[in-house]
Design a protein around this motif. Structure first.
Motif, short mmCIF file in Angstrom:
data_model
loop_
_atom_site.label_atom_id
_atom_site.label_comp_id
_atom_site.label_asym_id
_atom_site.label_seq_id
_atom_site.Cartn_x
_atom_site.Cartn_y
_atom_site.Cartn_z
N ASP A 24 27.52 26.92 37.69
CA ASP A 24 28.02 25.63 37.20
C ASP A 24 29.48 25.75 36.78
O ASP A 24 30.29 24.85 37.01
N GLU A 25 29.81 26.87 36.14
CA GLU A 25 31.17 27.04 35.64
C GLU A 25 32.17 27.35 36.74
O GLU A 25 33.33 26.96 36.66
N GLN A 26 31.72 28.11 37.76
CA GLN A 26 32.63 28.51 38.84
C GLN A 26 31.99 28.22 40.20
O GLN A 26 31.40 29.11 40.80
N PRO A 27 32.10 26.99 40.68
CA PRO A 27 31.44 26.59 41.93
C PRO A 27 31.82 27.48 43.12
O PRO A 27 31.04 27.62 44.06
N ASP A 28 33.00 28.12 43.06
CA ASP A 28 33.39 29.03 44.14
C ASP A 28 32.41 30.19 44.31
O ASP A 28 32.32 30.79 45.38
N LEU A 29 31.72 30.51 43.23
CA LEU A 29 30.82 31.67 43.25
C LEU A 29 29.37 31.27 43.55
O LEU A 29 28.47 32.10 43.51
N ALA A 30 29.16 29.99 43.91
CA ALA A 30 27.80 29.48 44.05
C ALA A 30 26.96 30.25 45.08
O ALA A 30 25.82 30.61 44.81
N SER A 31 27.54 30.51 46.24
CA SER A 31 26.75 31.16 47.28
C SER A 31 26.37 32.58 46.88
O SER A 31 25.23 33.01 47.05
N LEU A 235 39.44 46.44 34.69
CA LEU A 235 39.41 47.09 35.98
C LEU A 235 40.24 48.36 35.88
O LEU A 235 41.33 48.34 35.31
N TYR A 236 39.68 49.47 36.36
CA TYR A 236 40.41 50.74 36.40
C TYR A 236 40.63 51.08 37.86
O TYR A 236 39.67 51.25 38.61
N ARG A 243 40.66 53.94 44.87
CA ARG A 243 39.42 53.22 44.58
C ARG A 243 39.48 52.63 43.18
O ARG A 243 40.32 53.00 42.38
N TYR A 244 38.57 51.71 42.90
CA TYR A 244 38.59 51.10 41.58
C TYR A 244 37.17 50.89 41.05
O TYR A 244 36.20 50.90 41.81
N LEU A 245 37.08 50.72 39.74
CA LEU A 245 35.81 50.47 39.08
C LEU A 245 36.01 49.37 38.05
O LEU A 245 37.01 49.36 37.33
N LYS A 246 35.05 48.47 37.99
CA LYS A 246 35.13 47.37 37.02
C LYS A 246 34.27 47.72 35.81
O LYS A 246 33.31 48.47 35.92
N ALA A 247 34.63 47.17 34.67
CA ALA A 247 33.85 47.42 33.46
C ALA A 247 33.64 46.12 32.69
O ALA A 247 34.52 45.26 32.64
N TYR A 248 32.46 46.01 32.10
CA TYR A 248 32.14 44.89 31.23
C TYR A 248 32.46 45.33 29.81
O TYR A 248 31.97 46.37 29.35
N ASP A 249 33.31 44.57 29.14
CA ASP A 249 33.74 44.96 27.80
C ASP A 249 32.81 44.33 26.77
O ASP A 249 32.96 43.16 26.40
N SER A 250 31.83 45.12 26.31
CA SER A 250 30.82 44.53 25.42
C SER A 250 31.33 44.40 23.99
O SER A 250 30.63 43.89 23.13
N ARG A 251 32.59 44.84 23.74
CA ARG A 251 33.16 44.67 22.40
C ARG A 251 33.46 43.20 22.12
O ARG A 251 33.59 42.78 21.00
N ARG A 252 33.62 42.44 23.21
CA ARG A 252 33.93 41.03 23.02
C ARG A 252 32.95 40.18 23.81
O ARG A 252 33.34 39.25 24.51
N ALA A 253 31.67 40.52 23.69
CA ALA A 253 30.68 39.85 24.52
C ALA A 253 29.58 39.20 23.71
O ALA A 253 29.27 39.64 22.61
N VAL A 264 28.61 39.43 40.40
CA VAL A 264 29.05 38.14 40.93
C VAL A 264 30.24 37.61 40.12
O VAL A 264 31.24 37.15 40.68
N ALA A 265 30.14 37.73 38.80
CA ALA A 265 31.20 37.20 37.93
C ALA A 265 32.55 37.87 38.18
O ALA A 265 33.60 37.29 37.92
N THR A 266 32.52 39.12 38.68
CA THR A 266 33.78 39.85 38.87
C THR A 266 34.30 39.79 40.31
O THR A 266 35.23 40.52 40.64
N LEU A 267 33.72 38.93 41.14
CA LEU A 267 34.24 38.83 42.51
C LEU A 267 35.73 38.48 42.55
O LEU A 267 36.47 39.04 43.36
N PRO A 268 36.22 37.60 41.64
CA PRO A 268 37.67 37.34 41.64
C PRO A 268 38.49 38.59 41.28
O PRO A 268 39.59 38.77 41.79
N LEU A 269 37.91 39.45 40.44
CA LEU A 269 38.59 40.70 40.07
C LEU A 269 38.64 41.66 41.27
O LEU A 269 39.63 42.35 41.49
N ASP A 270 37.55 41.67 42.06
CA ASP A 270 37.56 42.47 43.29
C ASP A 270 38.67 41.99 44.21
O ASP A 270 39.41 42.80 44.78
#
Ligand SMILES: [Zn+2]
Ligand SMILES: [Zn+2]
Length: 279
Positions: A24-31, A235-236, A243-253, A264-270
């Motif tokens: 709902d928030e990001q229709p680009d990511l719907a599929s 993202l590191y 190569r790269y690795l993504k991280a979820y920052d649970s300090r602000r979650a 899915v949420a990090t596809l724009p970061l990819d």
């Protein structure tokens, strides 16, 4: 007579609810979100039936295996081959519908799902391909992501059982202590530790914050790190192996890390990382 609602086999887990919200928030990511929802539902159908791995869960035994790790061998996996055949077929079909694989690979997966003997052999090759120097999938190349999803119920069940009785604090490698797979996400804990999350079995282990898990480069000048706009993800990227690795920052979650949702949420970061030349 009372009418009964048809059993849909669907249930709203928290992950599915989060995926719907993301959509709902990001229709680009719907599929991508819809595909992930379908995959979670397929895996859930099988998950409740998966038994424990055929490995002794004695803590000392597991500790000694970890010494020469990774712990889990293919023989230990609680495979049910009729469930696996169903998952191969259904996963490939869902991925084809959402353009995540092409027609050729979808047909390859369907053919495999009908050939029990060959499926066992290829599943083993896929599992063992994480070992250094192991042979690649060859004829079934292109089906890595289908295997990764289809094997998930068996792998995560085995991993959960072992993790409950193991301590990975002595494990310093960038690959998974349980299955040897690569991390495909990390989580930054409230204590600012970085835990890597295996892309195959979802096991988690602590790893140095600014070392590349893929090539072990620890030169901080050659690690590029940046946060997503909302600060929820980091993202590191490694300037040695690219190569790269993504991280979820649970300090602000407001919720715990959920790999199926965060992928899915990090596809724009990819996309941002790929645009900068990382892979
Ligand atoms: Zn693993
Ligand atoms: Zn690297």
């Amino acid at each position: 007579m009372r009418e009964q609602a048809p059993a849909t086999g669907r249930s709203e887990t928290r992950e599915i609810a989060e995926l719907r919200r993301l959509k709902d928030e990001q229709p680009d990511l719907a599929s991508a979100a819809d595909l992930q929802i379908e995959l979670l539902q397929l895996q859930k159908r099988v998950m409740s039936r998966v038994s424990l791995p055929t490995i002794s869960l004695d803590a000392d035994h597991l500790k000694s295996l970890l010494g020469s790790g990774p712990i889990l061998q293919f023989e230990h996996l609680p495979m049910d081959w009729s469930d696996m055949r169903f998952l191969m077929r259904a996963t490939a079909s869902a991925m084809r519908t959402h353009d995540a694989i092409d027609d050729v690979d979808c047909r390859k997966a369907e053919a495999l799902s009908r050939d029990a003997e060959r499926l066992r052999t290829v599943a083993r090759t896929w599992y063992e391909s994480a070992r250094p120097g192991a042979p690649p999938l060859d004829a079934e190349a292109g089906l890595e992501s289908v295997f990764q999803q289809s094997m998930r119920p068996f792998l995560t069940r085995a991993a959960d059982a072992i993790m409950a009785r193991s301590d990975f604090s002595g494990w310093t490698k960038g690959s998974c202590p349980l299955c040897g797979g690569e991390p495909d996400l990390a989580v930054i804990t409230p204590a600012a530790d970085r835990l890597l999350i295996c892309g195959r079995c979802a096991a988690r282990w602590r790893f140095e914050q600014l070392t590349c898990p893929f090539c072990l480069n620890r030169d901080r000048g050659k690690i590029t790190s940046f946060a997503s706009r909302d600060g929820q993800y980091r993202l590191y990227a490694c300037d040695v192996c690219q190569r790269y690795l993504k991280a979820y920052d649970s300090r602000r979650a407001s919720r715990p890390v959920m790999p199926a949702v965060d992928a899915v949420a990090t596809l724009p970061l990819d996309a941002a990382a790929i645009q900068r030349g990382y892979k």
